[in-house]
Write an enzyme that holds these catalytic residues in place. Structure first.
Site, PDB file in Angstrom:
ATOM      1  N   ASP A 115       0.871  -1.166   0.000  1.00  0.00           N
ATOM      2  CA  ASP A 115       0.000   0.000   0.000  1.00  0.00           C
ATOM      3  C   ASP A 115       0.910   1.218   0.000  1.00  0.00           C
ATOM      4  OD1 ASP A 115      -2.176   1.586  -0.037  1.00  0.00           O
ATOM      5  OD2 ASP A 115      -2.913   1.044   1.948  1.00  0.00           O
ATOM      6  N   SER A 116       0.434   2.285  -0.632  1.00  0.00           N
ATOM      7  CA  SER A 116       1.296   3.462  -0.827  1.00  0.00           C
ATOM      8  C   SER A 116       1.547   4.235   0.451  1.00  0.00           C
ATOM      9  CB  SER A 116       0.629   4.399  -1.830  1.00  0.00           C
ATOM     10  OG  SER A 116      -0.569   4.907  -1.263  1.00  0.00           O
ATOM     11  N   GLY A 117       0.658   4.089   1.423  1.00  0.00           N
ATOM     12  CA  GLY A 117       0.777   4.858   2.659  1.00  0.00           C
ATOM     13  C   GLY A 117      -0.226   5.988   2.747  1.00  0.00           C
ATOM     14  N   ASP A 147      -3.236   8.004  -2.815  1.00  0.00           N
ATOM     15  CA  ASP A 147      -4.574   8.601  -2.929  1.00  0.00           C
ATOM     16  C   ASP A 147      -4.878   9.469  -1.720  1.00  0.00           C
ATOM     17  OD1 ASP A 147      -4.519   6.363  -1.250  1.00  0.00           O
ATOM     18  OD2 ASP A 147      -6.634   5.923  -1.554  1.00  0.00           O
ATOM     19  N   CYS A 180     -10.965 -27.511  10.264  1.00  0.00           N
ATOM     20  CA  CYS A 180      -9.823 -26.698   9.819  1.00  0.00           C
ATOM     21  C   CYS A 180      -8.579 -27.569   9.600  1.00  0.00           C
ATOM     22  CB  CYS A 180      -9.531 -25.610  10.852  1.00  0.00           C
ATOM     23  SG  CYS A 180      -8.148 -24.552  10.405  1.00  0.00           S
TER      24      CYS A 180
END
Ligand SMILES: [Zn+2]
Length: 387
Positions: free
Chosen positions: A92-94, A153, A336
């Site tokens: 993620d860009s931050g 963004d 599981c």
């Protein structure tokens, strides 16, 4: 050079199965992506990640930029080499973190200053000043060496006025255009000579008209994928599902659709796949695990062939700290296939480890919750492909 591509393999109703091809291998979708914000999925090592069949993990460019820092990552050959993980990584860009700082500060402006050029912010660690532009945020990810990067963004709070949210959409588009230019200038190739995919992000809060506009803008830039971001996605499941149902027909089939931050509960994954998303990430499963919340339940197919998550526990979660598990000899979930459930660890023993805050508890619990989500996406995929 392996480039990025997405191959759609099967469609059932709105549900999709496909595969992402990246320089570090393939990812079969739909897929849940474990979050390793700081270059580590908390309490797990790479062998654990392999055993739960994680196909791709997340890093966060804001956090990695601050610690260990880009110098370290560059000199050690990028995040894959640094952490010894040779499968795909998405960063993620931050943007979300930087704008979360703004919302966390009481004045709303002391930590973060936003201009058309970029964002000045203070580190949450030591208060030092930093400046991110759309180009800088992408350069950071080129140095980290992600297989998939995200544009920088502007995230507006869902509580903001429509005018403010519209302003954030407009600025995100301006920034996305700059990111696209910078990405092309670099030949879409990161510091280590590998193709780095770039995804656009659709903002717009709970306003469908703004979301539609933002989506069209992102599609016009021809990124490798489209992500839906903001506070709404993942936290308001009804809205998250409606978003892709309303706008999905506008997205070319060849583009992967990523719901950012979605996957706090097993049922959320099922609902998101049914709505037509391909990729999800959330810190929820590991954070919940550390806090004593473990997933239980199973996937059921209705007469109409629709998958549904059912559980004897509310939201598919049990609280292992509860006294009722002190003598419970069953595994966390008998269906599981995770290491924890298959190795003889009982609810009673995990209850004990949790009560004494034993370090092994965090690992065993995180393995269970993450494998639970990954198995769910695997079962959904098989259902879509086999149809
Ligand atoms: Zn398990």
């Amino acid at each position: 050079m392996t480039k990025f591509r997405f191959q759609l393999e099967a469609v059932k109703g709105r549900m999709r199965a496909g595969r992402l091809v990246t320089p570090h291998g393939e990812v079969k979708t739909p897929i849940f992506m474990p979050v390793g914000t700081l270059g580590t999925v908390k309490s797990l090592d790479n062998q654990d990640l392999e055993s739960l069949e994680a196909q791709i993990i997340l890093g966060n460019a804001y956090h990695l930029y601050l610690r260990p820092g880009l110098d370290v990552l560059k000199q050690t050959g990028g995040l894959h080499n640094f952490m010894g993980w040779q499968k795909p990584i998405l960063t993620d860009s931050g943007g979300f973190q930087v704008f979360s700082l703004a919302q966390a500060s009481t004045s709303g402006s002391s930590l973060v200053k936003v201009t058309d050029e970029g964002v000045e912010f203070r580190s949450h660690l030591d208060g030092s000043k930093h400046f991110f532009t759309p180009e800088k945020a992408l350069e950071n990810q080129f140095i980290i060496g992600a297989d998939i990067a995200m544009i920088f963004d502007q995230c507006a709070s869902d509580q903001a006025s429509k005018t403010e949210i519209a302003q954030a959409v407009k600025r995100t588009y301006q920034w996305a255009k700059r990111a696209k230019i910078y990405w092309e200038e670099q030949g879409r190739v990161n510091v280590y000579g590998r193709y780095q995919a770039l995804f656009g992000i659709v903002q717009g809060g709970k306003h469908l008209d703004l979301r539609r506009k933002a989506l069209k803008q992102m599609l016009s830039l021809e990124f490798d994928g489209v992500a839906f971001g903001g506070e709404t996605v993942g936290y308001d499941m009804e809205w998250s599902a409606r978003l892709i149902k309303e706008l999905g027909s506008l997205v070319p089939e060849s583009l992967p659709r990523y719901a950012m931050g979605l996957g706090r509960d097993p049922a959320n994954i099922v609902e998101a796949v049914k709505a037509g998303y391909d990729m999800f990430d959330c810190v929820g499963p590991t954070r919940l695990a550390r806090n004593g919340t473990l997933f239980v339940g199973s996937l059921e197919i209705s007469g109409q062939g629709q998958p549904k998550f059912i559980s004897e526990f509310k939201k598919g979660r049990l609280n292992i700290g509860n006294q009722r598990f002190a003598y419970d000899q069953a595994p966390v979930d008998s269906s599981c296939d995770c290491y924890t459930c298959r190795s003889g660890y009982t609810r009673a023993y995990l209850h004990h480890l949790y009560k004494i805050r034993e370090l092994s508890y965090y690992r065993l619990a995180s393995i269970h919750n993450l494998r639970f989500m990954l198995r769910l996406t695997y079962l959904l995929r098989r259902m879509i492909v086999d149809n």
